[in-house]
Design an enzyme around this catalytic site. Structure first.
Site, PDB file in Angstrom:
ATOM      1  N   ASP A 145      -9.406  -0.874   0.040  1.00  0.00           N
ATOM      2  CA  ASP A 145      -9.285  -2.328  -0.123  1.00  0.00           C
ATOM      3  C   ASP A 145      -9.369  -3.005   1.248  1.00  0.00           C
ATOM      4  O   ASP A 145      -9.362  -4.236   1.349  1.00  0.00           O
ATOM      5  CB  ASP A 145      -8.017  -2.717  -0.897  1.00  0.00           C
ATOM      6  CG  ASP A 145      -6.739  -2.292  -0.211  1.00  0.00           C
ATOM      7  OD1 ASP A 145      -6.804  -1.556   0.785  1.00  0.00           O
ATOM      8  OD2 ASP A 145      -5.650  -2.699  -0.690  1.00  0.00           O
ATOM      9  N   SER A 146      -9.506  -2.188   2.308  1.00  0.00           N
ATOM     10  CA  SER A 146      -9.834  -2.727   3.634  1.00  0.00           C
ATOM     11  C   SER A 146     -11.143  -3.504   3.564  1.00  0.00           C
ATOM     12  O   SER A 146     -11.471  -4.256   4.477  1.00  0.00           O
ATOM     13  CB  SER A 146      -9.958  -1.589   4.662  1.00  0.00           C
ATOM     14  OG  SER A 146     -10.792  -0.556   4.179  1.00  0.00           O
TER      15      SER A 146
ATOM     16  N   ASP B 126      -9.568   2.428  -4.035  1.00  0.00           N
ATOM     17  CA  ASP B 126      -8.250   1.823  -3.853  1.00  0.00           C
ATOM     18  C   ASP B 126      -7.898   0.910  -5.018  1.00  0.00           C
ATOM     19  O   ASP B 126      -8.751   0.158  -5.508  1.00  0.00           O
ATOM     20  CB  ASP B 126      -8.256   0.969  -2.575  1.00  0.00           C
ATOM     21  CG  ASP B 126      -7.433   1.590  -1.462  1.00  0.00           C
ATOM     22  OD1 ASP B 126      -6.594   2.462  -1.756  1.00  0.00           O
ATOM     23  OD2 ASP B 126      -7.639   1.196  -0.306  1.00  0.00           O
TER      24      ASP B 126
ATOM     25  N   GLU C  58      -0.302   6.758   6.991  1.00  0.00           N
ATOM     26  CA  GLU C  58      -0.889   5.762   7.920  1.00  0.00           C
ATOM     27  C   GLU C  58       0.141   5.313   8.947  1.00  0.00           C
ATOM     28  O   GLU C  58       1.254   4.901   8.596  1.00  0.00           O
ATOM     29  CB  GLU C  58      -1.429   4.550   7.133  1.00  0.00           C
ATOM     30  CG  GLU C  58      -2.017   3.497   8.070  1.00  0.00           C
ATOM     31  CD  GLU C  58      -2.901   2.457   7.383  1.00  0.00           C
ATOM     32  OE1 GLU C  58      -3.139   2.552   6.164  1.00  0.00           O
ATOM     33  OE2 GLU C  58      -3.360   1.545   8.096  1.00  0.00           O
TER      34      GLU C  58
ATOM     35  N   LYS D 245      -6.469   5.456  -5.370  1.00  0.00           N
ATOM     36  CA  LYS D 245      -5.405   5.518  -4.364  1.00  0.00           C
ATOM     37  C   LYS D 245      -4.521   4.296  -4.530  1.00  0.00           C
ATOM     38  O   LYS D 245      -5.027   3.205  -4.801  1.00  0.00           O
ATOM     39  CB  LYS D 245      -5.999   5.554  -2.952  1.00  0.00           C
ATOM     40  CG  LYS D 245      -4.934   5.518  -1.849  1.00  0.00           C
ATOM     41  CD  LYS D 245      -5.485   5.845  -0.473  1.00  0.00           C
ATOM     42  CE  LYS D 245      -6.107   4.682   0.247  1.00  0.00           C
ATOM     43  NZ  LYS D 245      -5.233   3.508   0.437  1.00  0.00           N
TER      44      LYS D 245
ATOM     45  N   GLU E 258      -0.679   2.412  -2.955  1.00  0.00           N
ATOM     46  CA  GLU E 258       0.259   2.409  -1.837  1.00  0.00           C
ATOM     47  C   GLU E 258       1.707   2.423  -2.317  1.00  0.00           C
ATOM     48  O   GLU E 258       2.049   1.747  -3.289  1.00  0.00           O
ATOM     49  CB  GLU E 258       0.028   1.144  -0.986  1.00  0.00           C
ATOM     50  CG  GLU E 258      -1.349   1.104  -0.347  1.00  0.00           C
ATOM     51  CD  GLU E 258      -1.571  -0.133   0.521  1.00  0.00           C
ATOM     52  OE1 GLU E 258      -0.603  -0.898   0.757  1.00  0.00           O
ATOM     53  OE2 GLU E 258      -2.716  -0.330   0.960  1.00  0.00           O
TER      54      GLU E 258
HETATM   55  O1  KIV Z   1      -8.130   0.474   2.631  1.00  0.00           O
HETATM   56  C1  KIV Z   1      -8.304   1.397   3.433  1.00  0.00           C
HETATM   57  O2  KIV Z   1      -9.350   1.510   4.102  1.00  0.00           O
HETATM   58  C2  KIV Z   1      -7.235   2.376   3.582  1.00  0.00           C
HETATM   59  C3  KIV Z   1      -7.324   3.318   4.742  1.00  0.00           C
HETATM   60  C4  KIV Z   1      -6.940   2.608   5.973  1.00  0.00           C
HETATM   61  C5  KIV Z   1      -6.538   4.545   4.514  1.00  0.00           C
HETATM   62  O3  KIV Z   1      -6.330   2.383   2.827  1.00  0.00           O
END
Ligand code: KIV
Length: 282
Positions: A44-45, A83, A182, A113, A115
């Protein structure tokens, strides 16, 4: 061979480091896949590096689906992890399963994924029960930036370090197939890696983790402004792009581009006829 949660686990067991990079589009995913990266994270970056937001918080399920579909089409061998965006799983176990399912069914990812540690174990467990592999993510979790008060290293105090170790065990017990650590001190990440059966994938967590993940814009020198301490620049693609764009602008303005080799031809007789009809000489 397609990488899976099982092949990542086998890599941990044999001591072969796991490589993971982010990608958000077909072309980048295809290049990373051809280079042999084990896993691709549609992070989600993307909210920050593709869409220009300050944080990952505005990212929606529709954003994640759009980019995951493109990456899945480019990733022949890599394990694709998508994500779960902010508030797509925190709200309820039901939402978590439905949204994880969409990333697999519509997006084409092989895993999701999310968090958080103990607080999201019910969600992890329910998603795994629905036959969807889950990668957990603890330490500096960017969706909690407003709680942390910035993007800061986590687990430096005794209490926070013990809590992180506990969170790592809890997500493993809930069924996560791997866990991203992280911005965690290297020695703490090493301890977690030793204690867990599942692979740890570090970002700013030292080299004792079972694997590493980086945001590809950071490691290719494409990020403008602040880059985190852990983001080693492996190549300067930003410089290469700037040079290419500048030469294109120069050559186009001066008329050098396009050259003969970039043009399509028409028969002399066809052109002659057109010019005759229009009263022009060749
Ligand atoms: O969103 C992302 O790119 C991440 C990484 C920094 C692990 O969660």
């Amino acid at each position: 061979m397609k990488h899976t949660a099982a092949t990542l686990l086998a890599q941990k067991q044999s001591g072969e480091k796991i490589t993971m990079l982010t990608a958000y589009d077909y072309t980048t995913a295809r290049i990373e896949d051809e280079c042999g990266v084990n896993a691709i994270l549609v992070g989600d970056s993307l909210g920050m590096v593709m869409l220009g937001y300050d944080t990952t918080l505005p990212v929606t399920m529709e954003d994640m689906l759009h980019h995951t579909k493109a990456v899945a089409r480019g990733a022949e061998h890599a394990f694709v992890v998508a994500d779960m965006p902010f508030l797509s799983y925190q709200t309820s176990v039901y939402d978590a399963v439905v949204n994880a399912g969409r990333l697999i069914k519509e997006g084409g990812a092989q895993a999701v994924k999310l968090e958080g540690g103990a607080a999201v174990c019910k969600q992890i467990n329910a998603i795994v029960e629905a036959s969807i592999p889950v990668v957990a993510h603890i330490g500096m979790t960017p969706q909690s930036v407003n709680v942390f008060g910035g993007f800061k290293v986590q687990g430096k105090s005794y209490e926070r370090a013990v809590q992180l170790i506990e969170d790592a065990h809890r997500v493993q017990e809930a069924g996560a197939c791997a866990v991203v650590l992280e911005c965690v001190p290297a020695k703490l990440a090493e301890q977690i890696t030793k204690e867990l059966v599942i692979p740890t994938i570090g970002i700013g967590a030292g080299n004792a983790c079972d694997g590493q993940v980086l945001v590809y814009q950071d490691m290719l020198g494409l990020t403008t402004g602040h880059t985190p301490k852990f983001a080693k620049k492996f190549a300067d693609a930003g410089k290469l792009m700037r040079e290419g764009f500048a030469v294109y602008i120069d050559e186009t303005k001066s008329g050098v581009f396009p050259e003969q080799e970039h043009c399509f031809q028409i028969g002399e007789d066809v052109m002659e006829r057109i010019l005759n009809e229009r009263g022009q000489q060749s």
